[in-house]
Structure formats: C-alpha cells, structure tokens
Design a protein around this motif. Structure first.
Motif, mmCIF file in Angstrom:
data_model
loop_
_atom_site.group_PDB
_atom_site.id
_atom_site.type_symbol
_atom_site.label_atom_id
_atom_site.label_comp_id
_atom_site.label_asym_id
_atom_site.label_seq_id
_atom_site.Cartn_x
_atom_site.Cartn_y
_atom_site.Cartn_z
ATOM 1 N N LEU A 82 0.843 -1.196 0.000
ATOM 2 C CA LEU A 82 0.000 0.000 0.000
ATOM 3 C C LEU A 82 0.880 1.248 0.000
ATOM 4 N N PHE A 83 0.387 2.325 -0.622
ATOM 5 C CA PHE A 83 1.120 3.589 -0.646
ATOM 6 C C PHE A 83 0.848 4.335 0.657
ATOM 7 N N PRO A 84 1.873 4.568 1.501
ATOM 8 C CA PRO A 84 1.632 5.165 2.825
ATOM 9 C C PRO A 84 1.168 6.611 2.759
ATOM 10 N N HIS A 85 1.520 7.342 1.673
ATOM 11 C CA HIS A 85 1.162 8.761 1.583
ATOM 12 C C HIS A 85 -0.248 8.976 1.042
ATOM 13 N N MET A 86 -0.905 7.894 0.599
ATOM 14 C CA MET A 86 -2.259 7.994 0.058
ATOM 15 C C MET A 86 -3.279 7.544 1.092
ATOM 16 N N THR A 87 -4.496 8.070 0.951
ATOM 17 C CA THR A 87 -5.580 7.572 1.788
ATOM 18 C C THR A 87 -5.966 6.166 1.324
#
Length: 337
Positions: A87-92
């Motif tokens: 998962l992309f940590p900077h995205m919701t």
C-alpha cells in the motif's frame, strides 16, 4: 467449459535451477484453488507466471482461452494481492483502492464511487479517508483486497496474503476470504505453505515439490488419499509405514499412510480386537489442548506418532502401549517419492 487458467507443460528455468518443471494444470472458473508447497517448491513462481511477472522458459499458458505468453501483467484479466500488501503510505485508503483505476484514466467521481463499493465488499465502509498507518494488519489486508477487486479481475491471485497476520486474525480472514470468493463467484488462486489454510479454504489443491506437481485433488483427497510419501508427510502429519512394518501388522506389503488421529491407544491389560496393531513405547509427549501428541517407537525402531484425545488420561515417557487402527484407515500410496 473453458478453464479460467490453463498451464500446458510449463517450465521456468533460472540458469540451472528448474523453479517450475513441466507443470500442466487446469483451474476451472469460479474455484478457490490453492497452490501448496514448501519454500522453493515452485508454487510462487507458478503464480508469477500466471500474473505475467515471469515468462515461461517453455510451455503454454492460457487465461480464459487466451494465450498470455508475452502479455504484460496490466493487460491480463488478473490482479494480485501480495503478502506485504504494497500500500502507498502517503495515500488515503480510498486513493490506494482507486489507484489502478486512475492509471487507466477513469474519472475522479467514477473511481471514488468504485473504490467505496470495493471497500464495502470487504467491510471497510467509512475507512476511505484514513491512511494505511491508521489501520490494523487485518484492515490493511482488506484494503489490498479491495484494490485488487476494484479492477474487476476474472482471476484474483493471492500470494501468501495472510502470512503477516497473527494466528487468530489469520483464522478469521480465512473465513472471510472464502465467504468473499463465494459471493463474488470469481476464480481465486491462493499460494500458501500452510496446509491448514489450503485445506480449510480451497475447493482444490495442487501440491508442489521440487518444481513439479505431486498431486491435485480436493482437500479431503490429498489428506485422506496421499499418492506419495511427500504428500503424506507434508499435508498434515502422517505416519508413513514401510512395507515390512505394514505387512507385520497384518496389512499389505506396500507403503502405507496412516494419520495419527486414526490410531487408538490401548494401555496395560487391554487386548486388541481383530484390528491392525503393534506394540510401542512412548518417547515424547506434547500437550496440544484437545489432543495430546505421542511420539512412539516400535520394538523394530519405527517411529509412529499418535494424536490421542487429552480426555483419555495422562501418559508418561517410557510407557508401553498397543497401537491399534482400523484397516480402512490405511491408505496404500502409489509411489515412494
């Protein structure tokens, strides 16, 4: 009916290493299919070949009748859920789920709506505005599932997705994954080295060993009717009786698989009643809650493990027993390998 996935004499070599060696496999549409095997057995490479992350050194792969050799992953009707979720940590959460649709050029409102629908599928309605770091391990796993499902794949590939979860959560997610697959009706191909996961969730299981498929069957078939010593040893815990021991207990002079839970323990003074039996001594005792595992050794030096109900009473090391079982509990194996 066209198979969801068909592998025809597929091999994948890495130098001199045959990671997948002449594998042929038909996976029907709508099945929950498990690829089971120890580390290095070829199961994950096989999944990567289906996904398109690897290309076969030889052989042929079809997905719903379409040849996919040389077709990149994004052009195949499959999506993959990885063990680490990626998962992309900077995205919701919503942005993570909708990312694949954004790459495809789907409009903002349409992809936001699709992402919310996908989150509802995995019981995460209302979580779209959070960051992955604000979620539990089980919730992150659900987000990864939603991100794969939002693209409406015909085949969902799952690469040991429960491996990072604790035991209780893993068991819960096994039930949820099976329920989700049933409700969606799409083909799930699940890679695992955990026999319990494969047996509890899958409609069919392919057991890998040294790059080859050792056996394909229902969970009941691979557990109750292992075709080789490897399958008997790997799927659950089985006693593999050599021909001379099988013959000495009244059975055929063949390699026999006998599950520990099929053995009844007789103690001093009890007489076996017309079943297969042998004398043994307890060498180790392991309390496992409902069952106690007894490691025993016959006078000929053969090791036989027994799963005895803990309610049967206390045992002690060095205790002499008679091990008894019904002939119907034996399974004659086709091969030794």
């Amino acid at each position: 009916m066209t198979a969801a996935v068909s592998l025809q004499h597929v091999s994948r070599y890495f130098g001199d290493v045959r990671a997948v060696d002449d594998v042929s496999l038909e996976i029907p549409e709508g099945e929950f299919f498990a690829l089971l095997g120890p580390s290095g057995s070829g199961k994950t490479t096989c999944l990567r070949l289906i996904a398109g992350f690897e290309q076969p050194s030889r052989g042929h792969i079809e997905i719903f009748g379409e040849t996919v050799e040389g077709v990149p992953p994004y052009r195949r009707s499959v999506n993959t859920v990885f063990q680490d979720y990626a998962l992309f940590p900077h995205m919701t959460v919503r942005e993570n789920v909708a990312y694949g649709l954004m790459v495809k050029g789907v409009g903002r409102e349409a992809r936001a709506s699709a992402a919310e629908n996908a989150l509802a599928m995995v019981a995460l309605s209302g979580f779209g505005g959070r960051r992955p770091s604000q979620l539990s391990g089980g919730q992150r796993q659900r987000v990864a599932l939603a991100r794969a499902l939002v693209n409406r794949p015909k085949v969902l590939l799952l690469d040991e997705p429960l491996g990072a979860l604790d035991l209780k959560l893993r068991e819960q997610m096994q039930v949820e994954l099976k329920t989700l697959q049933r409700s969606l009706g799409i083909t799930f191909i699940f890679v695992t080295h955990d026999q319990g996961e494969a047996l509890s969730m899958a409609d069919k299981v392919a057991i890998f060993n040294d790059g080859k498929i050792a056996q394909v069957g229902t969970p009941e078939q691979v557990y109750e009717q292992p075709q080789t010593r490897f399958v008997a040893d790997f799927v659950g815990s089985s006693n593999v009786l050599p021909p001379d021991l099988a013959s000495a207990t009244g059975g055929p002079q063949r390699w026999i698989s006998l599950r520990p839970e099929k053995i009844v323990v007789l103690r001093d003074g009890q007489v076996p009643q017309g079943r297969r039996h042998t004398a043994a001594v307890i060498t180790a005792i392991h309390y496992l809650g409902a069952f106690t595992r007894l490691n025993t050794r016959t006078h000929d030096g053969y090791e036989i493990n027994v799963a005895s109900p803990s309610s049967a009473g206390k045992f002690h090391e060095g205790e002499r027993l008679i091990l008894q079982w019904d002939p119907a509990s034996e399974h004659v194996m086709e091969g030794e390998g």
